[in-house]
Design a protein around this motif. Structure first.
Motif: not given
Length: 375
Positions: A22, A267-268, A163, A146, A233-236, A264-265
């Motif tokens: 990260s 960094e997606e 994922k 992750s 809520e799952e950004a991908y 939502l994310d």
């Protein structure tokens, strides 16, 4: 979160520290879409010749058949302790003389289909294990890991991210990771327990990506819509839906999907890249440049980005560029054994036996060190 121990009978272990996974992210300032605009994305059935029922399809990914129940009853004696039942079950699943499961990337199946075909991707194998472990009266749950981003190009103008998921069995209050995907899992990756709906959402999203690749946009839309009904809520998944909408020429809707993913994310990675491409294709140069600057900064500090560039250069036959990129990856993360391993491959291709042996040894040392630190 409690320490996670990998069950010895299960499979393999590998990977990196959370801090190296990260890197400091470039700031992203993007207005989230309005709720009404987002909701409308799930009501596009007419465009695809479908109704707007978000409950279909329903594949019952954890369903057990009589044959599966019989297998558990025969292979996992109920009188055994929980730890023994866990070991008996995992052994029965992986032993070639019994079920002999095989890890097959990209093959997403239900637990029933996985039992019948004896293969599947990480989600399929985990779903089969979870279903059977619960039949054996074990306390198990899905575990989302992750792993570093893996970019898969769907076309020159879009990409998707997959994922990784495995399972955890809790025995005497201690979590034990069960992972059937060799060279994917490492205990140091950030991970979290997810409920069955989120695992099912990943299943439908995977199938949506497959249908998108296979040129069936209507079925892909049905799968993505079902996935988002289970995991809103799952950004991908929003990002993957955006790819489909963009392919269908629904550019305003695709933008909303990508912006929803990033709200939502932030960094997606796939959603960010796809949104930048969308802006560029529409001539929105300033907006595209702003996102491209964020992407470039993140890529420079991401060792796995350099690793992917090295592999691409190697496949082109540009071994000097491949070495430059892999050494950048190593400088950013000196603990990832696969970087040294790939450097050894490049040196061997160049005929540099001394460097090949040096980096092969360093890869073995890094791999051994990571395994020694398993809790």
């Amino acid at each position: 979160m409690a320490s996670h121990r990998l069950l010895p009978l299960a499979v393999a272990v590998m990977f990196n520290t959370a801090c190296s996974l990260s890197p400091p992210a470039a700031p992203l300032t993007l207005e989230p879409p309005a709720l009404a605009s987002t909701s409308a994305l799930l009501e596009q059935g007419q465009h695809f010749g479908l109704d707007n029922n978000p409950l279909t399809p329903d594949d019952h990914i954890l369903a057990m058949t009589p044959d599966m129940r019989y297998f558990v009853g025969e292979q996992v004696p109920a009188a055994l302790s929980e730890q023994a039942r866990l070991r008996y079950l995992v052994d029965a699943l992986i032993r070639p003389s019994q079920l002999g499961l095989e890890y097959a990337p990209g093959v997403t199946l239900t637990a029933t289909e996985t039992f019948d075909e004896r293969r599947g991707d990480c989600l399929s194998l985990s779903a089969l294990f979870v279903a059977m472990a619960r039949e054996a009266k074990l306390n198990v749950y899905f575990n989302e890991v992750s792993v570093p981003p893996s970019w898969e190009m769907l076309s020159d103008n879009s990409s998707a991210i997959y994922k990784h998921i495995n399972a955890v069995a809790v025995i005497d209050g201690k979590p034990q990771v069960i992972d059937f995907s060799v060279d994917i899992y490492d205990y140091r990756y950030p991970q979290k327990q997810v409920d069955d709906d989120i695992a099912a959402a990943q299943y439908y999203s995977n199938l949506g990506v497959k249908q998108l690749n296979d040129g069936d946009p209507a079925t892909a839309y049905a799968y993505f819509r079902r996935a988002l009904h289970l995991g809103p809520e799952e950004a991908y998944i929003w990002g993957n839906l955006g790819v489909l909408l963009r392919r269908e020429g629904l550019l305003d809707e695709a933008e909303v999907a990508f912006r929803k993913a990033l709200s939502l994310d932030p960094e997606e990675a796939a959603a960010l890249s796809n949104l930048a491409r969308l802006y560029r294709s529409e001539g929105r140069r300033d907006e595209a440049r702003a996102l491209e600057a964020v992407i470039a900064e993140r890529q420079r500090s991401n060792p796995f980005w350099h690793y992917s560039r090295s592999r691409a250069a190697f496949e082109r036959g540009d071994f000097d560029e491949a070495l430059t990129s892999i050494h950048r990856a190593i400088r950013l993360n000196r603990e990832e054994y696969r970087f040294y391993q790939f450097a050894a491959v490049i040196y061997r291709r160049q005929g540099n036996d001394k460097k090949y042996e040096e980096y092969g040894l360093r890869a073995a040392q890094a791999k051994f060190a990571s395994q020694q630190h398993t809790p």
